[in-house]
Design a protein around this motif. Structure first.
Motif, PDB file in Angstrom:
ATOM      1  N   ILE A  35       0.841  -1.206   0.000  1.00 26.54           N
ATOM      2  CA  ILE A  35       0.000   0.000   0.000  1.00 26.54           C
ATOM      3  C   ILE A  35       0.872   1.250   0.000  1.00 26.54           C
ATOM      4  CG2 ILE A  35      -1.753   1.290   1.271  1.00 26.54           C
ATOM      5  CD1 ILE A  35      -2.682  -1.477   2.414  1.00 26.54           C
ATOM      6  N   MET A  36       1.925   1.261   0.806  1.00 26.38           N
ATOM      7  CA  MET A  36       2.801   2.432   0.867  1.00 26.38           C
ATOM      8  C   MET A  36       3.437   2.736  -0.487  1.00 26.38           C
ATOM      9  SD  MET A  36       4.838   2.365   4.457  1.00 26.38           S
ATOM     10  CE  MET A  36       4.069   3.012   5.933  1.00 26.38           C
ATOM     11  N   GLU A  37       3.887   1.700  -1.166  1.00 25.14           N
ATOM     12  CA  GLU A  37       4.490   1.918  -2.484  1.00 25.14           C
ATOM     13  C   GLU A  37       3.485   2.541  -3.442  1.00 25.14           C
ATOM     14  OE1 GLU A  37       6.095  -1.970  -3.400  1.00 25.14           O
ATOM     15  OE2 GLU A  37       8.091  -1.343  -2.714  1.00 25.14           O
ATOM     16  N   HIS A  38       2.226   2.106  -3.328  1.00 25.81           N
ATOM     17  CA  HIS A  38       1.173   2.645  -4.195  1.00 25.81           C
ATOM     18  C   HIS A  38       0.813   4.079  -3.803  1.00 25.81           C
ATOM     19  CE1 HIS A  38      -2.509   2.915  -6.548  1.00 25.81           C
ATOM     20  NE2 HIS A  38      -3.164   3.227  -5.448  1.00 25.81           N
ATOM     21  N   VAL A  39       0.632   4.333  -2.516  1.00 23.00           N
ATOM     22  CA  VAL A  39       0.151   5.625  -2.031  1.00 23.00           C
ATOM     23  C   VAL A  39       1.273   6.661  -1.932  1.00 23.00           C
ATOM     24  CG1 VAL A  39      -0.926   6.806  -0.066  1.00 23.00           C
ATOM     25  CG2 VAL A  39      -1.786   4.589  -0.806  1.00 23.00           C
ATOM     26  N   LEU A  40       2.387   6.272  -1.336  1.00 26.77           N
ATOM     27  CA  LEU A  40       3.460   7.225  -1.066  1.00 26.77           C
ATOM     28  C   LEU A  40       4.576   7.199  -2.106  1.00 26.77           C
ATOM     29  CD1 LEU A  40       3.819   6.573   2.778  1.00 26.77           C
ATOM     30  CD2 LEU A  40       2.490   8.378   1.643  1.00 26.77           C
ATOM     31  N   GLY A  41       4.698   6.091  -2.801  1.00 18.79           N
ATOM     32  CA  GLY A  41       5.768   5.934  -3.776  1.00 18.79           C
ATOM     33  C   GLY A  41       6.900   5.093  -3.215  1.00 18.79           C
ATOM     34  N   PRO A  42       7.685   4.488  -4.099  1.00 17.17           N
ATOM     35  CA  PRO A  42       8.726   3.553  -3.665  1.00 17.17           C
ATOM     36  C   PRO A  42       9.918   4.202  -2.966  1.00 17.17           C
ATOM     37  CG  PRO A  42       8.801   3.833  -6.033  1.00 17.17           C
ATOM     38  CD  PRO A  42       7.578   4.558  -5.552  1.00 17.17           C
ATOM     39  N   GLU A  43      10.081   5.524  -3.108  1.00  9.48           N
ATOM     40  CA  GLU A  43      11.241   6.182  -2.516  1.00  9.48           C
ATOM     41  C   GLU A  43      10.894   7.084  -1.333  1.00  9.48           C
ATOM     42  OE1 GLU A  43      13.390   8.067  -5.688  1.00  9.48           O
ATOM     43  OE2 GLU A  43      14.043   6.134  -6.504  1.00  9.48           O
ATOM     44  N   HIS A  44       9.639   7.068  -0.915  1.00  9.51           N
ATOM     45  CA  HIS A  44       9.232   7.866   0.242  1.00  9.51           C
ATOM     46  C   HIS A  44       9.926   7.313   1.490  1.00  9.51           C
ATOM     47  CE1 HIS A  44       6.666   9.474   3.433  1.00  9.51           C
ATOM     48  NE2 HIS A  44       6.307  10.404   2.559  1.00  9.51           N
ATOM     49  N   PRO A  45      10.374   8.174   2.407  1.00  6.99           N
ATOM     50  CA  PRO A  45      11.051   7.683   3.613  1.00  6.99           C
ATOM     51  C   PRO A  45      10.247   6.647   4.407  1.00  6.99           C
ATOM     52  CG  PRO A  45      11.367  10.042   3.412  1.00  6.99           C
ATOM     53  CD  PRO A  45      10.396   9.637   2.323  1.00  6.99           C
ATOM     54  N   ASP A  46       8.934   6.813   4.498  1.00  5.13           N
ATOM     55  CA  ASP A  46       8.118   5.834   5.226  1.00  5.13           C
ATOM     56  C   ASP A  46       8.092   4.487   4.503  1.00  5.13           C
ATOM     57  OD1 ASP A  46       7.605   7.790   7.101  1.00  5.13           O
ATOM     58  OD2 ASP A  46       5.555   8.179   6.414  1.00  5.13           O
ATOM     59  N   THR A  47       8.063   4.521   3.185  1.00  9.17           N
ATOM     60  CA  THR A  47       8.102   3.289   2.402  1.00  9.17           C
ATOM     61  C   THR A  47       9.430   2.581   2.611  1.00  9.17           C
ATOM     62  OG1 THR A  47       6.666   4.299   0.735  1.00  9.17           O
ATOM     63  CG2 THR A  47       7.855   2.318   0.077  1.00  9.17           C
ATOM     64  N   LEU A  48      10.509   3.357   2.619  1.00 12.31           N
ATOM     65  CA  LEU A  48      11.830   2.768   2.827  1.00 12.31           C
ATOM     66  C   LEU A  48      11.958   2.174   4.229  1.00 12.31           C
ATOM     67  CD1 LEU A  48      14.015   5.425   1.011  1.00 12.31           C
ATOM     68  CD2 LEU A  48      13.356   3.154   0.188  1.00 12.31           C
ATOM     69  N   THR A  49      11.377   2.830   5.207  1.00  6.69           N
ATOM     70  CA  THR A  49      11.382   2.278   6.567  1.00  6.69           C
ATOM     71  C   THR A  49      10.618   0.960   6.599  1.00  6.69           C
ATOM     72  OG1 THR A  49      11.609   4.444   7.590  1.00  6.69           O
ATOM     73  CG2 THR A  49      10.658   2.698   8.958  1.00  6.69           C
ATOM     74  N   SER A  50       9.497   0.909   5.898  1.00  8.58           N
ATOM     75  CA  SER A  50       8.710  -0.317   5.832  1.00  8.58           C
ATOM     76  C   SER A  50       9.506  -1.438   5.162  1.00  8.58           C
ATOM     77  CB  SER A  50       7.402  -0.049   5.081  1.00  8.58           C
ATOM     78  OG  SER A  50       6.581  -1.180   5.110  1.00  8.58           O
ATOM     79  N   ARG A  51      10.209  -1.114   4.087  1.00  9.99           N
ATOM     80  CA  ARG A  51      11.035  -2.118   3.403  1.00  9.99           C
ATOM     81  C   ARG A  51      12.157  -2.607   4.319  1.00  9.99           C
ATOM     82  NH1 ARG A  51      12.714  -0.444  -2.587  1.00  9.99           N
ATOM     83  NH2 ARG A  51      13.515  -2.570  -2.518  1.00  9.99           N
ATOM     84  N   ASN A  52      12.739  -1.680   5.057  1.00  8.15           N
ATOM     85  CA  ASN A  52      13.795  -2.029   6.002  1.00  8.15           C
ATOM     86  C   ASN A  52      13.258  -2.980   7.079  1.00  8.15           C
ATOM     87  OD1 ASN A  52      16.549  -1.356   7.272  1.00  8.15           O
ATOM     88  ND2 ASN A  52      15.103  -0.919   8.916  1.00  8.15           N
TER      89      ASN A  52
END
Length: 186
Positions: A35-52
């Motif tokens: 959802i974050m990748e869709h809503v915020l984009g793949p490079e958004h800091p929150d998305t990166l935290t989620s991936r981490n």
């Protein structure tokens, strides 16, 4: 899809992780990440935290190769988007070092830990608790390679700094003391 809802779900996944429910944490992190990748984009800091966070859950389940791939991807984006010296970038490099060590890639882990330490010393200053944590992490890595004298130097630096900045009773200080005791016994 609201960012606050995604943050709450990420917190839930982290709580599952903390409880040792790594498979459930992985599933929740994957759902939130999509959802974050869709809503915020793949490079958004929150998305990166989620991936981490997902990469960490993979590592704790023994899925080291998949975790390494995920950590390398997050690190590459953070380096490009946030810069080499950003704390989140250094956190990613440190997490990569952990998974490398989990796989027995000690020399590569050591190089990553030394890079983190050098940047933290320069950017955060030599008296920052993160620097002392990096001393501890490097000492653990050196211990795994049977480099006891050098490991002991860094472990003692970690204890001295953590005692000064966090106090005797802090869990990080206690952990660093145990490392020194273990190294002294060998």
């Amino acid at each position: 899809e609201h960012p606050a809802t995604l943050g709450s779900r990420n917190n839930l996944a982290n709580a599952l992780f903390t409880q040792g429910k790594y498979g459930e944490a992985e599933a929740e992190h994957r759902a939130v990440l999509a959802i974050m990748e869709h809503v915020l984009g793949p490079e958004h800091p929150d998305t990166l935290t989620s991936r981490n966070n997902l990469a960490n859950a993979l590592d704790y389940q023994g899925k080291h190769a998949e975790s390494e791939t995920a950590h390398r991807a997050v690190l590459a984006i953070r380096e490009r988007v946030l810069g080499l010296e950003h704390p989140d970038t250094q956190s990613s490099r440190n997490n990569l070092a952990i998974v490398l060590q989990s796989q027995g890639k000690h020399a590569e882990s050591e190089a990553a830990r030394r890079a983190v330490l050098a940047i933290r010393e320069r950017v955060q200053g030599p008296e920052h608790p993160d620097v002392f944590g990096s001393y501890h992490n490097l000492a653990v890595c050196l211990e795994a390679q049977r480099k006891k004298p050098e490991a002991l130097v860094f472990a003692r630096r970690a204890v001295a700094g953590l005692q000064k900045t966090l106090g005797e009773a802090h869990p990080h200080t206690k952990e660093a003391k145990k490392l020194v005791e273990r190294l002294d016994q060998r």
